[in-house]
Scaffold this motif. Structure first.
Motif, PDB file in Angstrom:
ATOM      1  N   LEU A   1       6.303  -5.115  -3.146  1.00 44.07           N
ATOM      2  CA  LEU A   1       5.814  -4.063  -2.257  1.00 44.07           C
ATOM      3  C   LEU A   1       5.712  -2.712  -2.960  1.00 44.07           C
ATOM      4  O   LEU A   1       4.783  -1.947  -2.702  1.00 44.07           O
ATOM      5  CB  LEU A   1       6.733  -3.942  -1.041  1.00 44.07           C
ATOM      6  N   LEU A   2       6.655  -2.419  -3.838  1.00 45.88           N
ATOM      7  CA  LEU A   2       6.696  -1.100  -4.469  1.00 45.88           C
ATOM      8  C   LEU A   2       5.880  -1.008  -5.752  1.00 45.88           C
ATOM      9  O   LEU A   2       5.340   0.055  -6.076  1.00 45.88           O
ATOM     10  CB  LEU A   2       8.149  -0.701  -4.752  1.00 45.88           C
TER      11      LEU A   2
ATOM     12  N   VAL B   1       7.877   6.861   0.127  1.00 48.26           N
ATOM     13  CA  VAL B   1       8.002   5.575  -0.553  1.00 48.26           C
ATOM     14  C   VAL B   1       7.314   5.630  -1.906  1.00 48.26           C
ATOM     15  O   VAL B   1       7.855   5.159  -2.923  1.00 48.26           O
ATOM     16  CB  VAL B   1       7.397   4.445   0.313  1.00 48.26           C
ATOM     17  N   ALA B   2       6.123   6.225  -1.944  1.00 42.37           N
ATOM     18  CA  ALA B   2       5.379   6.337  -3.203  1.00 42.37           C
ATOM     19  C   ALA B   2       6.156   7.177  -4.214  1.00 42.37           C
ATOM     20  O   ALA B   2       6.200   6.853  -5.409  1.00 42.37           O
ATOM     21  CB  ALA B   2       4.001   6.944  -2.948  1.00 42.37           C
ATOM     22  N   ALA B   3       6.769   8.254  -3.735  1.00 43.63           N
ATOM     23  CA  ALA B   3       7.546   9.120  -4.634  1.00 43.63           C
ATOM     24  C   ALA B   3       8.742   8.368  -5.202  1.00 43.63           C
ATOM     25  O   ALA B   3       9.075   8.510  -6.392  1.00 43.63           O
ATOM     26  CB  ALA B   3       8.011  10.366  -3.884  1.00 43.63           C
ATOM     27  N   MET B   4       9.407   7.557  -4.363  1.00 43.99           N
ATOM     28  CA  MET B   4      10.539   6.765  -4.843  1.00 43.99           C
ATOM     29  C   MET B   4      10.084   5.759  -5.894  1.00 43.99           C
ATOM     30  O   MET B   4      10.729   5.579  -6.927  1.00 43.99           O
ATOM     31  CB  MET B   4      11.191   6.038  -3.670  1.00 43.99           C
TER      32      MET B   4
ATOM     33  N   GLY C   1       0.787  -1.229   0.000  1.00 42.17           N
ATOM     34  CA  GLY C   1       0.000   0.000   0.000  1.00 42.17           C
ATOM     35  C   GLY C   1       0.813   1.269   0.000  1.00 42.17           C
ATOM     36  O   GLY C   1       0.265   2.367  -0.064  1.00 42.17           O
ATOM     37  N   LYS C   2       2.153   1.157   0.053  1.00 39.32           N
ATOM     38  CA  LYS C   2       2.986   2.358   0.072  1.00 39.32           C
ATOM     39  C   LYS C   2       3.575   2.698  -1.291  1.00 39.32           C
ATOM     40  O   LYS C   2       4.100   3.787  -1.481  1.00 39.32           O
ATOM     41  CB  LYS C   2       4.148   2.169   1.058  1.00 39.32           C
ATOM     42  N   GLY C   3       3.551   1.768  -2.223  1.00 45.40           N
ATOM     43  CA  GLY C   3       4.268   1.968  -3.479  1.00 45.40           C
ATOM     44  C   GLY C   3       3.441   2.641  -4.553  1.00 45.40           C
ATOM     45  O   GLY C   3       2.566   3.461  -4.280  1.00 45.40           O
ATOM     46  N   SER C   4       3.746   2.279  -5.789  1.00 47.44           N
ATOM     47  CA  SER C   4       3.064   2.841  -6.960  1.00 47.44           C
ATOM     48  C   SER C   4       2.070   1.816  -7.498  1.00 47.44           C
ATOM     49  O   SER C   4       2.335   0.615  -7.485  1.00 47.44           O
ATOM     50  CB  SER C   4       4.097   3.166  -8.048  1.00 47.44           C
ATOM     51  N   ASP C   5       0.935   2.310  -7.978  1.00 51.38           N
ATOM     52  CA  ASP C   5      -0.054   1.394  -8.561  1.00 51.38           C
ATOM     53  C   ASP C   5       0.123   1.254 -10.077  1.00 51.38           C
ATOM     54  O   ASP C   5      -0.712   0.665 -10.753  1.00 51.38           O
ATOM     55  CB  ASP C   5      -1.477   1.841  -8.231  1.00 51.38           C
ATOM     56  N   SER C   6       1.234   1.756 -10.594  1.00 49.52           N
ATOM     57  CA  SER C   6       1.472   1.698 -12.037  1.00 49.52           C
ATOM     58  C   SER C   6       1.632   0.257 -12.513  1.00 49.52           C
ATOM     59  O   SER C   6       2.250  -0.573 -11.835  1.00 49.52           O
ATOM     60  CB  SER C   6       2.737   2.484 -12.397  1.00 49.52           C
TER      61      SER C   6
END
Length: 527
Positions: free
Chosen positions: A387-388, A350-353, A281-286
């Motif tokens: 996770l990401l 984390v999402a920005a990374m 839930g912290k990463g990117s949904d791409s």
């Protein structure tokens, strides 16, 4: 009335100190130069030249990450200084931050069109970006401006090689065959990029050089591999294997298999379905990222090129960004530190990374729905990837373990692949890879597709269609013409992907069955 007199400009005391530092750099005294440069920069933190010189010293000290900080200050202080911009772009390339290198290098060349190094670096930028057709004019320009510069000529040869312009690449390399730095590597490239018989003067030249071995272990490795490739082409397998053995001995790199096995144990213990569910839930949904993973030499380049030919996809080659992210997150080394670091990190950061990596992929395919990162060793980082980028697609390339390991042993893998220099270590390493992949397939909620190299080469169209369907893309016949593309082919497979599908690499290990007994024993039941 006061008499007028010319204003005398005071000498800049910093510049005198910087000249001394430049002299230290010229003498190769980089540790002394760094200490002096830091002292000057701290005394004059806003001085553009002081920051630039410190950045240059740090690049020479193999510390481009810190160099970028100071080179950036210099470039911001004097945005019209082409030298500063050139140095900043160079540091970005050294760091692998390819998406950041283009702008400063282009600005540097626009400010000073005669800055030949910027032409060369822009060529390197486009070559690293997998766009050799755009690299070629810049490398050509650099060679035209400085025709005696061997570095520029060698770079042009590699670009022509990527473009499939074999005759021109050959001529470019041949001009450097006696060069004290590039000569041995040129002989290697001439050996592997053409067909030669056993009476070839090139083979005689290489083996004659080997009678007086080079002190440069990578050069010695290159010469042995070049000789081995020619002998192998002509069925002289026994002497070819002797050269492969000597190549690996020359370039031996320590590899701690016990430590690696312990790390794999820790990954398996750490990444359970419960832990993954808890920390998502912290990463990117791409869903842009496509990871093609497996052992090196397992067919990852072939799969990338199939996908890259699709009009809605692109290939980014082998990126090291995940490796760097993993290092910063304590994923590499002591895995027990990873979860506390990850859990304690703020979700927006984390999402920005995670999004920054997606932006990197979009750099290679601005309009693409899927972009491939084909670094094989991302198999180690699939826990972090889950996770990401939970919506990523993962294609796992599998190939006969003996063919895979033999190809690793025969090719000039970098120091990061120290396991590949010894047959027993190589076989035991393969077992760890297989063990880790079996774990990931059980516990990770990622979209997985296993592709067998042997099936892909024997039933190509059906397998290609399966790969494209897995990526939720409509079928496009262009994917069958993978050999017509050049994008991002920067690995040893560049010659193979220019040819239609073939099966000559299947079962190659049988040529060396006697010599491969240590590998066969180490692989055990994975064979």
């Amino acid at each position: 009335m006061a008499s007028s007199s010319p204003i005398t400009k005071k000498p800049d005391p910093v510049m005198g100190k910087l000249k001394d530092i430049i002299a230290l750099i010229g003498k190769g005294k980089f540790a002394e130069a760094e200490a002096a440069a830091r002292q000057v920069q701290q005394s004059a933190p806003g001085h553009a030249d002081a920051n630039n010189i410190l950045g240059i010293v740090l690049i020479n000290r193999k510390n481009p990450a810190e160099a970028v900080k100071y080179l950036g200050i210099a470039a911001r202080k004097e945005p019209g200084n082409a030298i500063y911009l050139n140095n900043l772009g160079c540091a970005y390339l050294d760091l692998g931050l390819i998406e950041l290198a283009q702008a400063p290098l282009e600005r540097a060349l626009a400010i000073n069109p005669k800055l030949t190094k910027s032409s060369w670096l822009l060529g390197e930028f486009y070559r690293f970006a997998g766009k050799p057709e755009r690299a070629w004019p810049y490398h050509e320009m650099a060679c035209r401006d400085e025709p005696d510069n061997a570095d520029y000529k060698f770079a042009l040869g590699k670009t022509l090689e990527m473009l499939g312009r074999a005759d021109e690449a050959r001529a470019c390399f041949a001009a450097l065959r006696d060069h004290p730095v590039h000569g041995d590597f040129v002989l290697y490239r001439l050996a592997v990029n053409d067909k030669h018989d056993l009476a070839s003067p090139l083979l005689a030249e290489i083996e004659s050089k080997l009678l007086v071995p080079s002190a440069n272990r990578r050069a010695l490795n290159a010469l042995h591999v070049g000789a081995a490739k020619i002998r192998e082409q002509n069925g002289d397998y026994a002497r070819a294997f002797t050269h492969y053995q000597k190549a690996n001995i020359a370039d031996m790199v320590p590899f701690d298999l016990v430590q690696y096995r312990t790390w794999v144990d820790a990954l398996i213990a750490t990444f359970t379905p419960e832990v993954i569910a808890q920390h998502q839930g912290k990463g990117s949904d791409s869903d842009v990222p496509v990871f093609v993973v497996g052992m090196p030499r397992s067919g990852t380049t072939l799969v990338e090129q199939i996908i890259a030919r699709h009009p809605q996809a692109a290939g980014a080659g082998e990126l090291d960004r995940i490796w760097k992210i993993a290092g910063n997150a304590q994923y590499r080394g002591d895995v027990s530190k990873f979860l506390p670091v990850f859990a304690g990190a703020e979700a927006p950061k984390v999402a920005a990374m995670a999004e920054s990596y997606v932006k990197l992929l979009k750099f290679f395919g601005p309009e693409a729905r899927r972009v491939v990162d084909k670094l094989p060793h991302n198999f180690e980082f699939l826990g972090l990837i889950a996770l990401l980028w939970p919506n990523a697609h993962v294609i796992h390339m599998r190939r006969n373990p003996l063919d895979t390991c033999l190809s690793c042993y025969q090719n000039r893998l970098s120091e990061a692949h120290g396991y590949s220099r010894d047959l027993t270590t190589l076989g035991l390493y393969y077992r760890e890879y297989a063990r880790l992949m079996a774990h990931w397939r059980k516990v990770l909620p990622l979209k997985f597709l296993d592709v067998d190299y042997e099936t892909l080469t024997s039933d190509f169209e059906a397998q290609a269609k399966q790969i494209i369907a897995f990526l939720d893309l409509d079928w496009d016949p262009a994917c069958l013409s993978f050999h017509e593309g050049t994008s991002a082919v920067r690995t040893f497979s560049r010659n193979q992907v220019r040819s239609p599908i073939y099966q000559s690499s299947v079962g190659r290990w049988r040529r060396y069955e006697t010599q491969l007994q240590p590998l066969i024993e180490a692989l055990g039941d994975t064979v």
